[in-house]
Design an enzyme around this catalytic site. Structure first.
Site, mmCIF file in Angstrom:
data_model
loop_
_atom_site.group_PDB
_atom_site.id
_atom_site.type_symbol
_atom_site.label_atom_id
_atom_site.label_comp_id
_atom_site.label_asym_id
_atom_site.label_seq_id
_atom_site.Cartn_x
_atom_site.Cartn_y
_atom_site.Cartn_z
ATOM 1 C CD GLU A 1 -10.000 18.247 -0.871
ATOM 2 O OE1 GLU A 1 -10.530 19.268 -1.371
ATOM 3 O OE2 GLU A 1 -9.496 18.253 0.264
ATOM 4 C CG HIS B 1 -11.766 21.637 1.336
ATOM 5 N ND1 HIS B 1 -10.811 21.403 0.397
ATOM 6 C CD2 HIS B 1 -11.355 22.747 1.996
ATOM 7 C CE1 HIS B 1 -9.866 22.339 0.462
ATOM 8 N NE2 HIS B 1 -10.175 23.157 1.432
#
Length: 527
Positions: free
Chosen positions: A262, A280
Protein backbone atom coordinates in the site's frame (compact mmCIF):
# COMPACT_ATOMS: atom_id res chain seq x y z
CA UNK A 1 5.65 23.00 37.48
CA UNK A 2 6.26 22.92 33.72
CA UNK A 3 3.40 21.49 31.71
CA UNK A 4 4.11 18.51 29.46
CA UNK A 5 4.26 19.55 25.82
CA UNK A 6 2.55 17.49 23.10
CA UNK A 7 2.81 17.66 19.32
CA UNK A 8 -0.07 16.51 17.12
CA UNK A 9 1.65 15.87 13.78
CA UNK A 10 -1.24 14.38 11.76
CA UNK A 11 -4.75 15.54 10.99
CA UNK A 12 -6.89 14.69 13.99
CA UNK A 13 -10.23 15.68 15.45
CA UNK A 14 -9.81 19.13 17.09
CA UNK A 15 -11.29 17.84 20.33
CA UNK A 16 -8.06 15.92 20.91
CA UNK A 17 -6.16 19.19 21.39
CA UNK A 18 -8.88 20.40 23.75
CA UNK A 19 -8.53 17.26 25.91
CA UNK A 20 -4.76 17.70 26.15
CA UNK A 21 -5.21 21.30 27.28
CA UNK A 22 -7.98 20.50 29.77
CA UNK A 23 -5.81 17.83 31.37
CA UNK A 24 -2.77 20.02 31.87
CA UNK A 25 -0.71 19.71 28.69
CA UNK A 26 0.50 22.28 26.22
CA UNK A 27 -0.26 21.23 22.66
CA UNK A 28 0.88 22.23 19.18
CA UNK A 29 -0.98 21.05 16.09
CA UNK A 30 1.33 20.83 13.05
CA UNK A 31 0.07 18.29 10.51
CA UNK A 32 1.88 17.66 7.25
CA UNK A 33 5.48 18.17 8.35
CA UNK A 34 8.28 16.58 6.36
CA UNK A 35 10.58 14.14 8.19
CA UNK A 36 13.30 16.80 8.35
CA UNK A 37 10.87 19.33 9.81
CA UNK A 38 9.68 16.84 12.42
CA UNK A 39 13.24 15.91 13.32
CA UNK A 40 14.10 19.58 13.80
CA UNK A 41 11.36 20.18 16.39
CA UNK A 42 10.70 16.81 18.05
CA UNK A 43 13.28 17.47 20.77
CA UNK A 44 10.94 20.10 22.26
CA UNK A 45 8.11 17.66 23.03
CA UNK A 46 7.21 15.15 25.74
CA UNK A 47 4.46 13.53 23.70
CA UNK A 48 3.78 12.87 20.01
CA UNK A 49 0.23 12.12 18.81
CA UNK A 50 0.03 10.63 15.33
CA UNK A 51 -2.16 8.77 12.89
CA UNK A 52 -0.75 6.87 9.90
CA UNK A 53 0.96 9.69 7.97
CA UNK A 54 3.81 10.44 10.40
CA UNK A 55 6.66 7.94 10.24
CA UNK A 56 8.45 7.69 13.60
CA UNK A 57 11.78 6.23 12.53
CA UNK A 58 14.91 5.53 14.53
CA UNK A 59 16.36 8.72 13.06
CA UNK A 60 13.42 10.75 14.40
CA UNK A 61 13.66 9.06 17.79
CA UNK A 62 17.37 9.85 18.07
CA UNK A 63 16.42 13.53 17.90
CA UNK A 64 13.55 13.11 20.39
CA UNK A 65 15.58 13.96 23.46
CA UNK A 66 12.59 14.76 25.68
CA UNK A 67 9.99 12.39 24.24
CA UNK A 68 8.21 10.16 26.75
CA UNK A 69 5.20 8.80 24.87
CA UNK A 70 3.96 8.26 21.31
CA UNK A 71 0.22 7.84 20.87
CA UNK A 72 -1.21 6.31 17.69
CA UNK A 73 -4.86 7.21 17.08
CA UNK A 74 -5.78 3.82 15.63
CA UNK A 75 -4.59 0.23 15.92
CA UNK A 76 -1.76 -0.13 13.38
CA UNK A 77 1.70 0.95 14.48
CA UNK A 78 3.65 -0.05 11.37
CA UNK A 79 4.77 3.57 11.11
CA UNK A 80 6.51 3.49 14.51
CA UNK A 81 9.88 1.84 15.15
CA UNK A 82 8.83 0.24 18.44
CA UNK A 83 12.20 -1.40 19.26
CA UNK A 84 13.92 1.97 18.81
CA UNK A 85 11.27 3.66 20.95
CA UNK A 86 11.72 1.03 23.65
CA UNK A 87 15.47 1.48 23.68
CA UNK A 88 14.93 5.21 24.14
CA UNK A 89 12.48 4.62 27.01
CA UNK A 90 9.55 5.98 24.98
CA UNK A 91 6.14 4.39 25.62
CA UNK A 92 4.16 3.57 22.47
CA UNK A 93 0.37 3.52 22.85
CA UNK A 94 -2.43 2.80 20.40
CA UNK A 95 -6.24 2.72 20.50
CA UNK A 96 -6.98 -0.86 19.44
CA UNK A 97 -10.77 -0.83 19.81
CA UNK A 98 -11.85 2.65 18.72
CA UNK A 99 -12.66 1.71 15.12
CA UNK A 100 -13.99 -1.83 15.57
CA UNK A 101 -17.61 -1.10 14.66
CA UNK A 102 -16.60 0.98 11.65
CA UNK A 103 -14.33 -1.75 10.26
CA UNK A 104 -16.94 -4.44 10.85
CA UNK A 105 -19.60 -2.38 9.06
CA UNK A 106 -17.26 -1.86 6.10
CA UNK A 107 -16.80 -5.63 5.82
CA UNK A 108 -20.57 -6.12 5.79
CA UNK A 109 -20.93 -3.35 3.18
CA UNK A 110 -18.41 -5.06 0.90
CA UNK A 111 -20.09 -8.41 1.45
CA UNK A 112 -23.43 -6.99 0.31
CA UNK A 113 -21.78 -5.20 -2.63
CA UNK A 114 -20.28 -8.52 -3.75
CA UNK A 115 -23.57 -10.36 -3.39
CA UNK A 116 -25.42 -7.89 -5.64
CA UNK A 117 -22.52 -6.71 -7.87
CA UNK A 118 -23.35 -3.12 -6.98
CA UNK A 119 -20.18 -1.30 -8.16
CA UNK A 120 -20.25 -2.76 -11.70
CA UNK A 121 -24.01 -2.28 -12.00
CA UNK A 122 -23.68 1.34 -10.88
CA UNK A 123 -20.91 2.07 -13.40
CA UNK A 124 -22.82 0.66 -16.36
CA UNK A 125 -26.12 2.24 -15.33
CA UNK A 126 -24.49 5.68 -15.07
CA UNK A 127 -23.14 5.18 -18.58
CA UNK A 128 -26.76 4.94 -19.74
CA UNK A 129 -26.63 1.23 -20.56
CA UNK A 130 -29.43 0.00 -18.23
CA UNK A 131 -27.87 -3.49 -17.89
CA UNK A 132 -30.70 -5.12 -15.95
CA UNK A 133 -30.24 -8.59 -17.43
CA UNK A 134 -26.44 -8.55 -17.06
CA UNK A 135 -26.39 -8.81 -13.26
CA UNK A 136 -27.75 -11.76 -11.32
CA UNK A 137 -26.91 -11.47 -7.65
CA UNK A 138 -27.28 -13.89 -4.75
CA UNK A 139 -29.15 -13.58 -1.48
CA UNK A 140 -27.15 -13.66 1.73
CA UNK A 141 -30.06 -15.06 3.72
CA UNK A 142 -29.38 -18.67 4.56
CA UNK A 143 -25.81 -18.54 3.25
CA UNK A 144 -22.83 -19.58 5.39
CA UNK A 145 -20.34 -16.91 6.43
CA UNK A 146 -16.88 -18.13 7.41
CA UNK A 147 -15.06 -15.87 9.88
CA UNK A 148 -11.28 -16.20 9.98
CA UNK A 149 -10.68 -14.48 13.32
CA UNK A 150 -13.44 -14.07 15.90
CA UNK A 151 -12.00 -11.34 18.10
CA UNK A 152 -13.42 -7.88 18.63
CA UNK A 153 -14.13 -7.01 14.98
CA UNK A 154 -14.95 -10.56 13.93
CA UNK A 155 -17.54 -10.93 16.68
CA UNK A 156 -19.25 -7.71 15.55
CA UNK A 157 -19.33 -8.98 11.96
CA UNK A 158 -20.85 -12.23 13.25
CA UNK A 159 -23.65 -10.38 15.05
CA UNK A 160 -24.44 -8.34 11.93
CA UNK A 161 -24.39 -11.45 9.74
CA UNK A 162 -26.73 -13.28 12.10
CA UNK A 163 -29.05 -10.29 11.83
CA UNK A 164 -29.01 -10.86 8.06
CA UNK A 165 -30.12 -14.47 8.75
CA UNK A 166 -26.79 -15.96 7.69
CA UNK A 167 -25.22 -19.02 9.28
CA UNK A 168 -21.81 -18.26 10.78
CA UNK A 169 -18.86 -20.61 11.23
CA UNK A 170 -15.64 -19.33 12.79
CA UNK A 171 -11.99 -20.35 12.87
CA UNK A 172 -9.92 -18.79 15.64
CA UNK A 173 -7.28 -20.62 17.77
CA UNK A 174 -8.42 -18.65 20.83
CA UNK A 175 -12.17 -19.10 20.39
CA UNK A 176 -13.62 -21.51 22.94
CA UNK A 177 -16.77 -23.54 22.44
CA UNK A 178 -18.45 -21.54 25.21
CA UNK A 179 -17.62 -18.21 23.59
CA UNK A 180 -18.77 -19.52 20.22
CA UNK A 181 -22.14 -20.44 21.73
CA UNK A 182 -22.36 -16.98 23.29
CA UNK A 183 -21.70 -15.39 19.87
CA UNK A 184 -24.16 -17.70 18.13
CA UNK A 185 -21.51 -19.13 15.79
CA UNK A 186 -20.18 -22.62 15.12
CA UNK A 187 -16.53 -23.15 15.99
CA UNK A 188 -14.72 -25.08 13.23
CA UNK A 189 -11.22 -25.76 11.99
CA UNK A 190 -9.87 -23.96 8.93
CA UNK A 191 -10.35 -26.92 6.59
CA UNK A 192 -14.03 -27.13 7.49
CA UNK A 193 -14.52 -23.40 7.09
CA UNK A 194 -12.97 -23.40 3.64
CA UNK A 195 -15.16 -26.27 2.50
CA UNK A 196 -18.45 -24.89 3.86
CA UNK A 197 -18.36 -21.10 3.55
CA UNK A 198 -20.30 -19.26 0.85
CA UNK A 199 -18.69 -16.00 2.02
CA UNK A 200 -15.37 -15.63 3.87
CA UNK A 201 -14.32 -12.55 5.82
CA UNK A 202 -10.92 -12.09 7.46
CA UNK A 203 -10.44 -10.41 10.85
CA UNK A 204 -6.96 -11.37 11.99
CA UNK A 205 -3.70 -9.43 12.25
CA UNK A 206 -0.79 -10.21 9.95
CA UNK A 207 1.69 -12.46 11.77
CA UNK A 208 3.95 -15.34 10.79
CA UNK A 209 1.06 -17.69 11.61
CA UNK A 210 -1.55 -15.83 9.52
CA UNK A 211 0.52 -14.65 6.57
CA UNK A 212 -1.04 -16.08 3.38
CA UNK A 213 -3.64 -17.93 5.44
CA UNK A 214 -5.63 -17.88 2.19
CA UNK A 215 -2.76 -19.29 0.17
CA UNK A 216 -3.16 -20.76 -3.30
CA UNK A 217 -3.55 -24.18 -1.68
CA UNK A 218 -6.20 -23.01 0.79
CA UNK A 219 -8.05 -20.96 -1.82
CA UNK A 220 -8.27 -24.14 -3.87
CA UNK A 221 -10.03 -25.85 -0.95
CA UNK A 222 -12.86 -23.33 -0.89
CA UNK A 223 -16.35 -24.04 -2.18
CA UNK A 224 -16.80 -23.15 -5.87
CA UNK A 225 -18.56 -19.78 -6.03
CA UNK A 226 -17.18 -18.49 -2.72
CA UNK A 227 -16.96 -14.73 -2.17
CA UNK A 228 -14.11 -13.29 -0.09
CA UNK A 229 -13.82 -10.03 1.89
CA UNK A 230 -10.66 -8.70 3.57
CA UNK A 231 -10.77 -5.52 5.67
CA UNK A 232 -8.04 -6.69 8.07
CA UNK A 233 -4.48 -6.63 6.74
CA UNK A 234 -2.81 -7.08 3.38
CA UNK A 235 -0.72 -10.22 3.11
CA UNK A 236 -3.41 -12.54 4.48
CA UNK A 237 -4.34 -13.55 0.92
CA UNK A 238 -2.14 -14.68 -1.97
CA UNK A 239 -3.25 -11.93 -4.37
CA UNK A 240 -1.86 -13.61 -7.50
CA UNK A 241 -3.68 -16.82 -6.65
CA UNK A 242 -6.85 -14.90 -5.92
CA UNK A 243 -6.73 -13.32 -9.39
CA UNK A 244 -6.28 -16.72 -11.04
CA UNK A 245 -9.26 -18.17 -9.19
CA UNK A 246 -11.39 -15.13 -10.00
CA UNK A 247 -10.49 -15.52 -13.67
CA UNK A 248 -11.35 -19.23 -13.57
CA UNK A 249 -14.66 -18.57 -11.83
CA UNK A 250 -13.85 -20.74 -8.80
CA UNK A 251 -14.02 -17.60 -6.66
CA UNK A 252 -17.21 -15.77 -7.62
CA UNK A 253 -16.13 -12.43 -6.16
CA UNK A 254 -13.62 -10.74 -3.90
CA UNK A 255 -13.55 -7.40 -2.11
CA UNK A 256 -10.34 -6.02 -0.60
CA UNK A 257 -9.92 -2.93 1.52
CA UNK A 258 -6.27 -3.80 2.17
CA UNK A 259 -3.39 -4.93 -0.03
CA UNK A 260 -0.02 -6.56 0.44
CA UNK A 261 1.63 -3.35 -0.81
CA UNK A 262 0.00 0.00 0.00
CA UNK A 263 -0.75 2.37 -1.50
CA UNK A 264 -1.77 -0.19 -4.13
CA UNK A 265 -1.02 1.45 -7.49
CA UNK A 266 -0.68 -1.50 -9.87
CA UNK A 267 -2.22 -4.58 -8.27
CA UNK A 268 -2.75 -7.51 -10.68
CA UNK A 269 -6.29 -7.67 -9.33
CA UNK A 270 -7.25 -4.29 -10.75
CA UNK A 271 -9.70 -4.68 -13.62
CA UNK A 272 -10.50 -8.30 -12.78
CA UNK A 273 -14.21 -9.09 -13.21
CA UNK A 274 -16.13 -9.47 -9.93
CA UNK A 275 -13.38 -7.71 -7.98
CA UNK A 276 -14.16 -4.74 -5.71
CA UNK A 277 -11.61 -2.65 -3.84
CA UNK A 278 -11.46 0.37 -1.56
CA UNK A 279 -8.36 2.33 -0.41
CA UNK A 280 -8.08 1.07 3.19
CA UNK A 281 -11.32 2.73 4.34
CA UNK A 282 -12.13 0.31 7.15
CA UNK A 283 -11.66 2.94 9.87
CA UNK A 284 -12.80 5.89 7.78
CA UNK A 285 -15.98 7.14 9.40
CA UNK A 286 -16.53 10.35 11.27
CA UNK A 287 -17.40 8.48 14.44
CA UNK A 288 -14.30 6.28 14.38
CA UNK A 289 -11.95 9.20 13.73
CA UNK A 290 -13.42 11.10 16.66
CA UNK A 291 -13.25 8.05 18.93
CA UNK A 292 -9.59 7.23 18.32
CA UNK A 293 -8.52 10.89 18.54
CA UNK A 294 -10.23 11.38 21.89
CA UNK A 295 -8.94 8.08 23.25
CA UNK A 296 -5.33 8.73 22.33
CA UNK A 297 -5.46 12.20 23.89
CA UNK A 298 -6.93 10.83 27.12
CA UNK A 299 -4.36 8.03 27.33
CA UNK A 300 -1.37 10.26 26.61
CA UNK A 301 -2.46 13.00 28.98
CA UNK A 302 -3.04 10.47 31.75
CA UNK A 303 0.46 9.13 31.28
CA UNK A 304 2.20 12.50 31.05
CA UNK A 305 0.34 14.08 33.98
CA UNK A 306 -0.45 11.13 36.28
CA UNK A 307 1.80 8.28 35.16
CA UNK A 308 -1.12 6.05 34.17
CA UNK A 309 -0.42 3.55 31.38
CA UNK A 310 -3.19 2.30 29.06
CA UNK A 311 -2.88 0.29 25.82
CA UNK A 312 0.90 0.51 25.80
CA UNK A 313 2.59 -1.78 23.30
CA UNK A 314 6.00 -1.84 24.94
CA UNK A 315 5.34 -1.28 28.64
CA UNK A 316 3.24 -3.02 31.31
CA UNK A 317 0.71 -1.31 33.53
CA UNK A 318 2.85 -0.64 36.58
CA UNK A 319 3.12 1.86 39.40
CA UNK A 320 6.51 3.32 40.29
CA UNK A 321 6.56 1.29 43.55
CA UNK A 322 5.79 -2.05 41.96
CA UNK A 323 8.07 -1.82 38.94
CA UNK A 324 11.48 -2.70 40.44
CA UNK A 325 10.19 -5.89 42.11
CA UNK A 326 7.92 -7.06 39.33
CA UNK A 327 9.96 -6.26 36.26
CA UNK A 328 12.20 -9.40 36.31
CA UNK A 329 9.18 -11.60 37.04
CA UNK A 330 7.29 -10.09 34.15
CA UNK A 331 10.23 -10.71 31.82
CA UNK A 332 10.22 -14.35 32.95
CA UNK A 333 6.44 -14.61 32.59
CA UNK A 334 6.42 -13.10 29.10
CA UNK A 335 9.12 -15.50 27.94
CA UNK A 336 7.19 -18.48 29.34
CA UNK A 337 4.01 -17.31 27.62
CA UNK A 338 5.87 -16.79 24.36
CA UNK A 339 7.44 -20.26 24.62
CA UNK A 340 4.03 -21.90 25.11
CA UNK A 341 2.54 -19.83 22.30
CA UNK A 342 5.26 -20.92 19.89
CA UNK A 343 5.19 -24.59 20.85
CA UNK A 344 1.58 -25.44 21.74
CA UNK A 345 -0.54 -26.52 18.79
CA UNK A 346 -4.30 -26.35 18.27
CA UNK A 347 -6.89 -24.33 20.13
CA UNK A 348 -5.94 -22.94 23.52
CA UNK A 349 -9.02 -23.09 25.76
CA UNK A 350 -7.53 -22.88 29.23
CA UNK A 351 -4.38 -21.45 30.73
CA UNK A 352 -3.19 -21.79 34.32
CA UNK A 353 -0.53 -19.50 35.81
CA UNK A 354 0.93 -20.75 39.06
CA UNK A 355 3.24 -18.85 41.40
CA UNK A 356 5.13 -20.27 44.33
CA UNK A 357 7.86 -19.12 46.68
CA UNK A 358 8.71 -15.44 46.45
CA UNK A 359 6.63 -15.05 43.28
CA UNK A 360 3.51 -15.94 45.28
CA UNK A 361 4.02 -12.88 47.48
CA UNK A 362 3.83 -10.42 44.58
CA UNK A 363 0.87 -8.97 42.70
CA UNK A 364 -0.34 -11.60 40.26
CA UNK A 365 -2.07 -9.35 37.73
CA UNK A 366 1.09 -7.99 36.03
CA UNK A 367 2.59 -11.50 35.91
CA UNK A 368 -0.59 -12.89 34.37
CA UNK A 369 -0.71 -9.99 31.91
CA UNK A 370 2.88 -10.67 30.91
CA UNK A 371 2.20 -14.39 30.34
CA UNK A 372 -0.85 -13.61 28.20
CA UNK A 373 1.03 -10.94 26.25
CA UNK A 374 3.82 -13.38 25.45
CA UNK A 375 1.34 -16.10 24.53
CA UNK A 376 -0.99 -14.03 22.37
CA UNK A 377 1.74 -12.01 20.69
CA UNK A 378 2.33 -15.11 18.58
CA UNK A 379 -1.07 -14.40 17.01
CA UNK A 380 -1.42 -10.62 17.20
CA UNK A 381 1.25 -7.97 16.75
CA UNK A 382 -0.72 -5.32 18.66
CA UNK A 383 -1.20 -7.24 21.92
CA UNK A 384 0.38 -5.93 25.12
CA UNK A 385 0.33 -6.59 28.86
CA UNK A 386 -2.58 -4.21 29.29
CA UNK A 387 -4.96 -5.50 26.62
CA UNK A 388 -3.92 -9.18 26.62
CA UNK A 389 -6.28 -10.14 29.51
CA UNK A 390 -9.14 -8.38 27.69
CA UNK A 391 -8.39 -10.20 24.46
CA UNK A 392 -8.23 -13.52 26.30
CA UNK A 393 -11.57 -12.86 27.98
CA UNK A 394 -13.10 -11.75 24.69
CA UNK A 395 -12.15 -15.09 23.14
CA UNK A 396 -13.50 -17.04 26.10
CA UNK A 397 -10.14 -18.36 27.31
CA UNK A 398 -10.37 -19.66 30.86
CA UNK A 399 -7.46 -17.98 32.68
CA UNK A 400 -6.69 -19.33 36.14
CA UNK A 401 -4.27 -17.84 38.62
CA UNK A 402 -2.97 -20.14 41.35
CA UNK A 403 -0.84 -19.00 44.28
CA UNK A 404 0.99 -21.64 46.34
CA UNK A 405 2.30 -20.88 49.82
CA UNK A 406 4.80 -23.71 49.55
CA UNK A 407 8.39 -23.26 48.46
CA UNK A 408 9.81 -26.08 46.38
CA UNK A 409 13.20 -26.79 44.88
CA UNK A 410 13.50 -23.18 43.69
CA UNK A 411 13.08 -20.14 45.92
CA UNK A 412 10.67 -18.72 43.36
CA UNK A 413 8.82 -20.36 40.49
CA UNK A 414 6.31 -19.44 37.80
CA UNK A 415 4.55 -22.26 35.95
CA UNK A 416 2.38 -21.82 32.84
CA UNK A 417 0.09 -24.66 31.77
CA UNK A 418 -2.18 -24.61 28.72
CA UNK A 419 -4.89 -27.12 27.85
CA UNK A 420 -4.67 -28.18 24.22
CA UNK A 421 -6.34 -30.86 22.11
CA UNK A 422 -3.23 -32.99 22.70
CA UNK A 423 -3.43 -32.57 26.49
CA UNK A 424 -1.92 -30.20 29.04
CA UNK A 425 1.41 -28.56 28.19
CA UNK A 426 3.43 -26.97 30.99
CA UNK A 427 6.59 -24.87 31.23
CA UNK A 428 8.21 -23.42 34.35
CA UNK A 429 10.87 -20.86 35.12
CA UNK A 430 12.67 -19.15 37.96
CA UNK A 431 15.03 -16.23 38.55
CA UNK A 432 18.76 -16.82 38.93
CA UNK A 433 21.45 -14.48 40.19
CA UNK A 434 20.49 -10.82 39.86
CA UNK A 435 16.98 -11.52 38.66
CA UNK A 436 17.92 -13.32 35.43
CA UNK A 437 14.98 -15.32 34.00
CA UNK A 438 15.69 -19.01 33.46
CA UNK A 439 13.61 -21.87 32.06
CA UNK A 440 13.78 -24.93 34.34
CA UNK A 441 11.14 -27.27 32.89
CA UNK A 442 9.51 -27.79 29.51
CA UNK A 443 6.63 -30.22 28.95
CA UNK A 444 7.69 -32.37 31.90
CA UNK A 445 11.40 -32.42 31.07
CA UNK A 446 13.83 -30.73 33.46
CA UNK A 447 16.09 -28.35 31.57
CA UNK A 448 17.88 -25.12 32.46
CA UNK A 449 18.08 -22.51 29.71
CA UNK A 450 18.01 -18.81 29.00
CA UNK A 451 15.20 -17.78 26.67
CA UNK A 452 16.51 -15.04 24.42
CA UNK A 453 17.25 -14.29 20.81
CA UNK A 454 16.94 -17.02 18.18
CA UNK A 455 16.67 -20.59 19.40
CA UNK A 456 15.99 -24.08 18.07
CA UNK A 457 13.81 -26.54 20.00
CA UNK A 458 14.32 -30.21 19.17
CA UNK A 459 12.68 -33.33 20.56
CA UNK A 460 14.67 -36.46 19.73
CA UNK A 461 15.44 -39.98 20.81
CA UNK A 462 18.16 -40.04 23.45
CA UNK A 463 20.93 -41.86 21.56
CA UNK A 464 24.69 -41.45 21.11
CA UNK A 465 25.87 -39.22 18.30
CA UNK A 466 22.81 -36.99 17.96
CA UNK A 467 24.45 -33.83 19.31
CA UNK A 468 27.28 -34.31 16.84
CA UNK A 469 24.84 -34.69 13.95
CA UNK A 470 22.87 -31.54 14.72
CA UNK A 471 26.07 -29.57 15.34
CA UNK A 472 27.49 -30.70 12.02
CA UNK A 473 24.30 -29.81 10.18
CA UNK A 474 24.19 -26.29 11.58
CA UNK A 475 27.89 -25.80 10.96
CA UNK A 476 27.54 -26.87 7.33
CA UNK A 477 24.83 -24.22 6.92
CA UNK A 478 26.94 -21.47 8.49
CA UNK A 479 24.84 -21.22 11.66
CA UNK A 480 26.81 -20.52 14.82
CA UNK A 481 25.63 -22.12 18.07
CA UNK A 482 25.72 -19.95 21.16
CA UNK A 483 24.67 -22.44 23.85
CA UNK A 484 23.40 -26.03 24.24
CA UNK A 485 20.72 -26.86 26.80
CA UNK A 486 19.88 -30.54 27.29
CA UNK A 487 17.20 -32.49 29.14
CA UNK A 488 15.62 -35.94 29.01
CA UNK A 489 12.91 -37.97 30.68
CA UNK A 490 14.84 -41.24 30.97
CA UNK A 491 18.07 -42.64 29.57
CA UNK A 492 17.38 -43.83 26.03
CA UNK A 493 13.95 -42.21 26.00
CA UNK A 494 12.75 -38.83 24.82
CA UNK A 495 15.24 -35.96 25.01
CA UNK A 496 14.92 -32.21 24.58
CA UNK A 497 17.55 -29.92 23.09
CA UNK A 498 17.39 -26.12 23.18
CA UNK A 499 20.01 -24.33 21.11
CA UNK A 500 20.66 -20.62 21.01
CA UNK A 501 21.94 -19.49 17.61
CA UNK A 502 23.23 -16.22 16.20
CA UNK A 503 20.64 -15.77 13.44
CA UNK A 504 17.17 -16.94 12.40
CA UNK A 505 17.19 -20.50 11.07
CA UNK A 506 16.00 -20.84 7.43
CA UNK A 507 13.10 -23.18 6.66
CA UNK A 508 15.37 -25.39 4.56
CA UNK A 509 17.67 -26.00 7.53
CA UNK A 510 14.65 -26.86 9.69
CA UNK A 511 13.62 -29.45 7.09
CA UNK A 512 17.13 -30.92 7.10
CA UNK A 513 17.06 -31.13 10.91
CA UNK A 514 13.68 -32.89 10.79
CA UNK A 515 15.21 -35.50 8.50
CA UNK A 516 17.99 -36.41 10.97
CA UNK A 517 17.82 -39.86 12.52
CA UNK A 518 15.92 -39.91 15.79
CA UNK A 519 14.28 -36.48 15.43
CA UNK A 520 10.63 -36.23 16.47
CA UNK A 521 10.10 -32.47 16.31
CA UNK A 522 12.02 -29.33 15.32
CA UNK A 523 10.76 -25.82 15.97
CA UNK A 524 12.57 -22.47 15.54
CA UNK A 525 11.90 -20.03 18.39
CA UNK A 526 12.41 -16.30 18.76
CA UNK A 527 12.41 -14.19 21.95
Amino acid sequence: MTKPKVLISDKMDPNAARIFEERGCEVDVKPGMTPDELKAVIGEYDGLAIRSATKVTRDILEAATSLKVIGRAGIGVDNVDIPAASSKGVVVMNTPFGNSITTAEHAIALLMALARQIPAADTQTQRGEWPKSAFMGVEVTGKTLGLIGAGNIGSIVASRALGLKMKVVAFDPFLTVERAIELGVEKVDLETLLARADFITLHTPLTDQTRNILSRENLGKTKKGVRIVNCARGGLIDEAALKDLLDSGHVAGAALDVFQTEPAKDSPLFGTPNFICTPHLGASTTEAQVNVALQVAEQMADYLVNGGVTNALNMPSLSAEEAPKLRPYMALAENLGSLVGQLAHGNLDKISIEREGHAAELSGKPITGAVLAGLMREYSDSVNMVNAPFLAKERGIDVREVRHDREGVYHTLVRVTVATEAGDRSVAGTLFGAGAPRLVEIFGVAIEADLKGNMLYIVNEDAPGFIGRIGTLLGQNGINIGTFHLGRRDAGGEAVLLLSVDQPIPDEVVKQACALEGVRMVKPLAF
